[in-house]
Scaffold this motif. Sequence first.
Motif, PDB file in Angstrom:
ATOM      1  N   ILE A   1      76.136  13.476  -0.577  1.00 59.67           N
ATOM      2  CA  ILE A   1      75.105  13.795  -1.566  1.00 59.67           C
ATOM      3  C   ILE A   1      75.394  15.183  -2.112  1.00 59.67           C
ATOM      4  O   ILE A   1      75.266  16.174  -1.414  1.00 59.67           O
ATOM      5  CB  ILE A   1      73.703  13.756  -0.936  1.00 59.67           C
ATOM      6  CG1 ILE A   1      73.437  12.376  -0.375  1.00 59.67           C
ATOM      7  CG2 ILE A   1      72.649  14.117  -1.960  1.00 59.67           C
ATOM      8  CD1 ILE A   1      72.049  12.203   0.146  1.00 59.67           C
TER       9      ILE A   1
ATOM     10  N   ASN B   1      75.691  12.492 -10.768  1.00 58.17           N
ATOM     11  CA  ASN B   1      75.280  11.419  -9.867  1.00 58.17           C
ATOM     12  C   ASN B   1      73.762  11.280  -9.904  1.00 58.17           C
ATOM     13  O   ASN B   1      73.058  12.089 -10.512  1.00 58.17           O
ATOM     14  CB  ASN B   1      75.779  11.678  -8.440  1.00 58.17           C
ATOM     15  CG  ASN B   1      75.331  13.024  -7.928  1.00 58.17           C
ATOM     16  OD1 ASN B   1      74.210  13.449  -8.164  1.00 58.17           O
ATOM     17  ND2 ASN B   1      76.214  13.707  -7.233  1.00 58.17           N
TER      18      ASN B   1
ATOM     19  N   THR C   1      70.336   2.621  -3.664  1.00 56.11           N
ATOM     20  CA  THR C   1      71.692   2.609  -4.212  1.00 56.11           C
ATOM     21  C   THR C   1      72.657   3.338  -3.290  1.00 56.11           C
ATOM     22  O   THR C   1      73.741   2.835  -2.973  1.00 56.11           O
ATOM     23  CB  THR C   1      71.695   3.269  -5.599  1.00 56.11           C
ATOM     24  OG1 THR C   1      70.707   2.641  -6.394  1.00 56.11           O
ATOM     25  CG2 THR C   1      73.042   3.139  -6.258  1.00 56.11           C
ATOM     26  N   TYR C   2      72.259   4.546  -2.856  1.00 58.63           N
ATOM     27  CA  TYR C   2      73.136   5.294  -1.954  1.00 58.63           C
ATOM     28  C   TYR C   2      73.363   4.518  -0.665  1.00 58.63           C
ATOM     29  O   TYR C   2      74.451   4.526  -0.102  1.00 58.63           O
ATOM     30  CB  TYR C   2      72.523   6.661  -1.629  1.00 58.63           C
ATOM     31  CG  TYR C   2      72.871   7.741  -2.610  1.00 58.63           C
ATOM     32  CD1 TYR C   2      74.044   8.471  -2.486  1.00 58.63           C
ATOM     33  CD2 TYR C   2      72.023   8.040  -3.667  1.00 58.63           C
ATOM     34  CE1 TYR C   2      74.365   9.477  -3.384  1.00 58.63           C
ATOM     35  CE2 TYR C   2      72.331   9.040  -4.575  1.00 58.63           C
ATOM     36  CZ  TYR C   2      73.505   9.756  -4.429  1.00 58.63           C
ATOM     37  OH  TYR C   2      73.821  10.733  -5.322  1.00 58.63           O
TER      38      TYR C   2
ATOM     39  N   THR D   1      77.389   5.766  -2.380  1.00 60.47           N
ATOM     40  CA  THR D   1      77.552   6.850  -3.332  1.00 60.47           C
ATOM     41  C   THR D   1      76.563   6.643  -4.477  1.00 60.47           C
ATOM     42  O   THR D   1      76.011   5.554  -4.636  1.00 60.47           O
ATOM     43  CB  THR D   1      78.983   6.887  -3.897  1.00 60.47           C
ATOM     44  OG1 THR D   1      79.027   7.859  -4.948  1.00 60.47           O
ATOM     45  CG2 THR D   1      79.395   5.540  -4.460  1.00 60.47           C
ATOM     46  N   GLY D   2      76.327   7.665  -5.247  1.00 61.73           N
ATOM     47  CA  GLY D   2      75.484   7.525  -6.427  1.00 61.73           C
ATOM     48  C   GLY D   2      76.187   8.107  -7.640  1.00 61.73           C
ATOM     49  O   GLY D   2      75.550   8.401  -8.640  1.00 61.73           O
TER      50      GLY D   2
ATOM     51  N   TRP E   1      65.957  11.568   4.715  1.00 62.20           N
ATOM     52  CA  TRP E   1      67.222  10.892   4.405  1.00 62.20           C
ATOM     53  C   TRP E   1      67.940  10.508   5.692  1.00 62.20           C
ATOM     54  O   TRP E   1      68.405   9.376   5.866  1.00 62.20           O
ATOM     55  CB  TRP E   1      68.094  11.812   3.535  1.00 62.20           C
ATOM     56  CG  TRP E   1      69.428  11.234   3.258  1.00 62.20           C
ATOM     57  CD1 TRP E   1      70.579  11.440   3.951  1.00 62.20           C
ATOM     58  CD2 TRP E   1      69.751  10.310   2.220  1.00 62.20           C
ATOM     59  NE1 TRP E   1      71.602  10.712   3.423  1.00 62.20           N
ATOM     60  CE2 TRP E   1      71.123  10.015   2.361  1.00 62.20           C
ATOM     61  CE3 TRP E   1      69.024   9.714   1.198  1.00 62.20           C
ATOM     62  CZ2 TRP E   1      71.776   9.140   1.493  1.00 62.20           C
ATOM     63  CZ3 TRP E   1      69.681   8.839   0.339  1.00 62.20           C
ATOM     64  CH2 TRP E   1      71.032   8.568   0.495  1.00 62.20           C
TER      65      TRP E   1
END
Lengths: 489, 497
Positions: free
Chosen positions: A71, A133, A186-187, A192-193, B403
């Motif tokens: 990220i 991204n 999505t990630y 990945t984005g 996260w």
Amino acid sequence: MSAQFLILAALAVPLAGALLIGIAGRISANLRETITLVTAGMLIYCVWSLLPEIYQGGRPGLQLLEVLPGIEIAFQAEPLGMLFAALASGLWLVNSIYSIGYMRGNRESKQTRFYVMFAVSLAATMGIAFAGNLFTLFLFYEMLTLSTYPLVSHKGDAKTVKSARVYLGILISASIGLLLPAIIWTYAVAGTGDFTAGGILRGHLDGPAVGLLLGLFVFGAAKAAVMPVHRWLPAAMVAPTPVSALLHAVAVVKAGVFTITKVVVYIFGIDFLFAEPSSGWLFYAAAFTIIAASVVALRQQNLKRLLAYSTIAQLSYVVMASAILKPLAEVGAAMHMLAHAFGKITLFFAAGAIYTASKKTELGQLRGIGRRMPITMTAFTIGALSMIGVPPTAGFVSKWYILAGAFQADNYVALATIIVSTALNAAYFLPIVYMVWFEKDNTPPGKEHGEAPFAAVLALVITALLTIGFFIYNGPAYELESQLVRGQP
Amino acid sequence: MINLESHLPVLQVVVPMLLAPLVVLLRPRGTAWAASTAISLMAFVIACYLVAGVLSGEEYRYALGAWPAPYGIALRVDAFSALLLMLVTGASSIALLAAKTSIDQGIESHRQPLFFSAWLLVLAGLAGILVAADAFNIFVFMEISSLASYVLVAGGTDRRALPAVFKYLIMGTIGATFYLIGVGLIYMMTGTLNLADMELRIHQVADQRPILVAAGFITVGLALKAAVFPLHVWLPNAYTYAPHAVSVFLAACATKVSIYVLLRFDFVVFQQNLSGHDLQFTAFLMPLAVLAILVGSAVAIFETNIKRLLAYSSVAQIGYILLGASLVSLSGLTASLLHMFNHALAKGALFLAVMGLATRLARLDLAHLAGAARQMPWTMSALVIAGLSLIGVPGTAGFISKWYLVTAALQEGALGIGLVAVIVAGSLMAVVYIWRIVEAAWFKQPLEENIELREAPPLMLGVIWLTALANVYFGLITDLPRTLATDAAQSLLGHLP
């Protein structure tokens, strides 16, 4: 200067400008506004200097910092973002000229805060345009919402605050409740984005999940105002008109459709979506929004609210064009972002000029105003024709590409939608045009007025000329955007 | 010449503990505050040195009076304790630095030296728990910090604090007693109190039943002190009616220190030695964590007092911390430890902002907050930034741990998707209760009494913004907490077979 440096400068210049404007606001209004114009000029220089490299196929990018492994805060300039950044930066200069005339003409309060937040909003817009991204895009997307809030609630009275609450409530809750989960999803599946040509989701997702994820993106990006998350846009009309003009006809709303288009092209990939039946609903949602918003616009009596509903319809043109999922239609979507911006900012400028000169806001008050404000109303007429899509205006060009894309996909619903909405656009704009030019003036005695201040008139003349100019000369924009789908028929 | 660095672990405790009685003697106005702030900052600097040492790969071991372990009192600082030491001393320093005006308003000046002395004892006690290497000293320091914190909570002028602190005292004592019973049983069976020694000796014990009972007592006792749902009932009132500065300090770190002991015991002593304990641990904590998240957040939505609202949010956040730990995986444990750090940042900043509001507002009900943002935009903006961090919006510290938590949950397959749904639901509920504060402060018509409000005092406002911006900083530049949390999680898991 390297392209990387220019991208960073495009972010830093408006922020630095905001700081200087804040300091200068305590010294003198003239200095403050000079700094605004100089900042806008510098931003144009930074952004437009990037154009040649993108044009030649370069895709400069840089990574600012890695928040977590995978990220990053990263930026990349590509055709769609380049177009958006060039558009927003260019119109900011024109809009700043207009703001000076409008804010002074109406003796608005807290002008320093206005100019500061405007510059911050532009920095957020640049961040969205150049985001490399989804994570970076989301950060600046939220920054744009928060930085435009003080602009929307500028007046500070009870009614304004109530509308500003709708504005903030819808945009924030949609982005946190829908867009953020979509991004995390999505990630999680793709790892990945990053915006990648051809998309990143192929092979990671299939079936109804695709349609669901698309839905989270589309309604999460509530700035695109696809129904039913459109209500913030009419609410935002309580803002001073320069805000409505640049932010709610260009920067903020285009950030929404930009996000959707970018996700369709670079995250899903148009071929992947085209082959996936569960994504088909988006097209119909957009088509419905176009027609419904146009019908609502028919019934509006307040000029700015009418323009707001017209904007909702026009935004969904862009969404629908993306959702046709054919190369020419994607180009049409990008072109329509540009064409609508020129026409709609002209219309808002005209509405603001009318308000500054005469305090008129309702349609019924505008009879015969064309003779008092000929320049403003000529520009208004050009803008209205562009909304309808009449040559020689910008609106014709983009509709042409969208229609071409619809034929490419043999999509007759798109065709019908465009025809019906064109008729509806004509039905609400042409009566106004007729009224202002050919009906008898009904200005009460003692309320005589002429044109708005010079700065405001200058700005709307510039944008009206751009609206016509784009019809005549749009080759470079087309060339640039066709790179978006290069290699695809 | 004494090598000062090797004495840092003991100085971390000794400095505040020995200086605490001296603070009582400082009578002139403001000196007690200044002295205790300085002492707390000194402790923070020591903690930072320890963190730096730990990051360079060192693990501190210290034998008090040079008596070797397991006979003497041993201290030990690794990544896990260093992370929490930084948190505890940091929260204390920040709260003290900001709290001058608030404490002057809430506590009579002749009682202030005693108050600050008790504060330093809490600090010393919490630091002591974190550096102690044996179970009994952990108990002693736990009692020091608990007794002193009862004094702190009841230290203000709000008489509603008294029943709250009574409940806190009863529950806290039960928790500590349970813990002591557990430690006693283990001592009976193994003959040692040193944690490292226990780890080696426990599996030599022929009859495991007393150990199992001990594990039960220790887990429940510590869960009580950590306010794990449904043993959280002491927490909301204690946080609500405590002096505002105390709420900042305790909310940021007190329960986390108990979780620290819980995790250390479970991972170091029990899991490898009791067959099936990891399953028990998971089966016991995961449902409680899920319930804490859902129930705590739901109650927070309906609270009208801002401090109670934030207190229930803390109950939910403790749920996230336990949820990560209950996965018994590297990423889960890392998420849990990271969330300790990030939640302390967010909740600390929130309670600081509330303290700022409290210096100006008559009452902390949402209704009395109406329109406060117009007069105190800076204080309220900082509160919103901290609120975004609590929700877990990207760009803030809260996002990082959420996260990690989501990533860790997704490794668990079908169960993980359910857990992700819980995390998302909890975050959306956080949006709702933070929005209620925003709604009241920004969108309600100002009350008559709120027309003349001023911003929080400059020093307080500065500290509020410092912590709010720390939430953004650690949301973007995450190396420090991430490295510490990963190292700590690895060393905890290293004890597993």
